[in-house]
Every structure is written in C-alpha cells, then in structure tokens.
Design an enzyme around this catalytic site. Sequence first.
Site, PDB file in Angstrom:
ATOM      1  N   THR A  13       0.947  -1.170  -0.045  1.00 26.33           N
ATOM      2  CA  THR A  13       0.106  -0.131  -0.149  1.00 26.33           C
ATOM      3  C   THR A  13       0.896   1.178   0.119  1.00 26.33           C
ATOM      4  O   THR A  13       2.011   1.204   0.426  1.00 26.33           O
ATOM      5  CB  THR A  13      -0.763   0.203   1.191  1.00 26.33           C
ATOM      6  N   GLY A  14       0.493   2.194  -0.664  1.00 23.58           N
ATOM      7  CA  GLY A  14       1.162   3.426  -0.696  1.00 23.58           C
ATOM      8  C   GLY A  14       2.459   3.377  -1.413  1.00 23.58           C
ATOM      9  O   GLY A  14       3.398   3.968  -0.720  1.00 23.58           O
ATOM     10  N   GLY A  18       8.650   6.810  -2.419  1.00 26.04           N
ATOM     11  CA  GLY A  18       9.365   6.723  -1.079  1.00 26.04           C
ATOM     12  C   GLY A  18       9.461   5.121  -0.819  1.00 26.04           C
ATOM     13  O   GLY A  18       9.878   4.472  -1.358  1.00 26.04           O
ATOM     14  N   GLY A  20       7.265   2.798   0.041  1.00 23.59           N
ATOM     15  CA  GLY A  20       6.561   1.924  -0.358  1.00 23.59           C
ATOM     16  C   GLY A  20       7.005   1.491  -2.055  1.00 23.59           C
ATOM     17  O   GLY A  20       6.992   0.217  -2.290  1.00 23.59           O
ATOM     18  N   SER A 141       7.300   2.935  13.093  1.00 24.70           N
ATOM     19  CA  SER A 141       8.322   3.885  12.926  1.00 24.70           C
ATOM     20  C   SER A 141       8.731   4.119  14.253  1.00 24.70           C
ATOM     21  O   SER A 141       8.405   3.560  15.247  1.00 24.70           O
ATOM     22  CB  SER A 141       7.480   5.169  12.727  1.00 24.70           C
ATOM     23  N   TYR A 154       0.604  11.216  15.213  1.00 23.08           N
ATOM     24  CA  TYR A 154       1.345  10.296  14.330  1.00 23.08           C
ATOM     25  C   TYR A 154       2.046   9.168  15.152  1.00 23.08           C
ATOM     26  O   TYR A 154       1.758   7.999  14.946  1.00 23.08           O
ATOM     27  CB  TYR A 154       2.554  11.067  13.595  1.00 23.08           C
TER      28      TYR A 154
END
Length: 264
Positions: A13-14, A18, A20, A141, A154
């Site tokens: 996904t995405g 970057g 992904g 992350s 986030y």
Amino acid sequence: MHIDLSGRTALVTGSTQGIGYAIAAGLARAGARVAVNGRDGGRVEEAVRTLRSETGNAEILGAPGDLASEDGTGAVIRAVPQVDILVNNLGIFGATPPLEIDDAQWRQYFEVNVLTAIRLIRAYLPGMQEQGWGRVLSLASDSAVAIPAEMIHYGMTKTSLLAVSRGFAKAAAGTGVTVNSVIAGPTHTGGVEEFVRQLVGDELPWEEAQHQFMLQHRPQSLIQRLIEPEEIANMVVYLSSPQASATTGGALRVDGGYVDSILP
C-alpha cells in the site's frame, strides 16, 4: 542469502513513491508478483511502468484506490483478490503543536494509518491461513516508541500498529502465517525532505539541512544520517521470505539505532 518469492503475490500500500516504492521494487526483484497501490490511478500506472523497467519483472500490476475509504478498499481487493504478502505501508505524517491537534485530525490519522491496515488484514488473512502460508507486515516507526513532541498523533498511530501486529500474530498462531511490524527510523523520502524544511528552514543546502535536522531533532541516531528507503525494503523482503518463517509477532527495527533501547 538467496530470496526467491516466485509464485507469490504481494500488495504494497502507498507504493507509488518513497519507502513503499522501494519495497515494491525489492519484492519484484525477488520474483514476486507485485501490486502497486495509490489513490491516483495515473501515478499508479506510471509507477508500474517504471518498476517493470527497473526490475525486469513484468508481473507488476496496478491496484489504485483510496484505502481510507471502504469503497476504495473494495476496489483494491477486487483488483487483487488473493495476496500472499501484505505490506501495510500507507501512512500520513506532519508536525502539529500538541494542543492544536483537533478531533478531526486525530480521527484522520487513525483512519489512514491504522484502520486501513486492519481492513486489509481482515480481508486477506483468512486466505493466507487457509493455504497455510502468508506474510503480513506493517510499517511502524521509531515514533511508535519515542513519541515526538511535534507529532503525537502520528506516534500514536504507529504505536497502535505494533499492537495490531502483535494481536493478529496471535490470531494467526500455528497457521504458517507470520505477522510482524517494521520499526523504520528517520528515512530519506520526498515527504521527509519537506518535513525537514518545516523544522530547519529553506535557506540551507540539503546536506546541511539534513545534518542540522539530525543534530537538533533526531540526535539519538547512531548512524547520524537519514536511512535510505532501500534499507527499509531489505528488511521487508527478508521478512516476506521463507527464511523468516520463525519470526512472527515481532517489531523489527531498521532505525539506525535511533531508539535507545535493547528491545522495542
């Protein structure tokens, strides 16, 4: 180590840019059939063409759709009804003073960064369990563990992904399906470049801006530089492989030593 993912289908996904995109490229080079996802159909088609050229793998297809909506999720599942490797990479981030994050923004971050992953796990995990093999990976992350003051919303979503992954790993126990999260450290992407500029300004040359960002905002990093997307992809490709069959329920770090802890 030779990783062969021939005969496996992966959805990232995405993945039009970057991290992904780098993951999609890594999986394609290992022989997997890879579905590229993004909201913009034109960008998805462009990424598919470029990946086919760069990797020499013709088995790359587009799966456009906005995964933050049920309709968009349905479109992606129709495009790729069966998946052996699911990589939940989609995510949004940005700096906002903590007391200025309103309810709508809290909901948006949870829905995009967490609920999209949960929807896809619900959709694809049963098929993986039935066939007795599968890989589910969610990109977390360092912010999941070391919550940054400038983007608590986030960090909250990435902490949630650690819990989601651990919980679904238990749900998949004994089936041949592994479920893990990958803790990515500060990574060099276009979005991060914009974020760095928000914090240190537009006046400095990029190398100096990156250096100042690491010194001022990420001083814990042991490699003292931004991580390249391909370095994150290397871990994801390994965890997607048969060689990682005994690794599940984990939070694997590719953070450049950023998190000051022996365990996540």
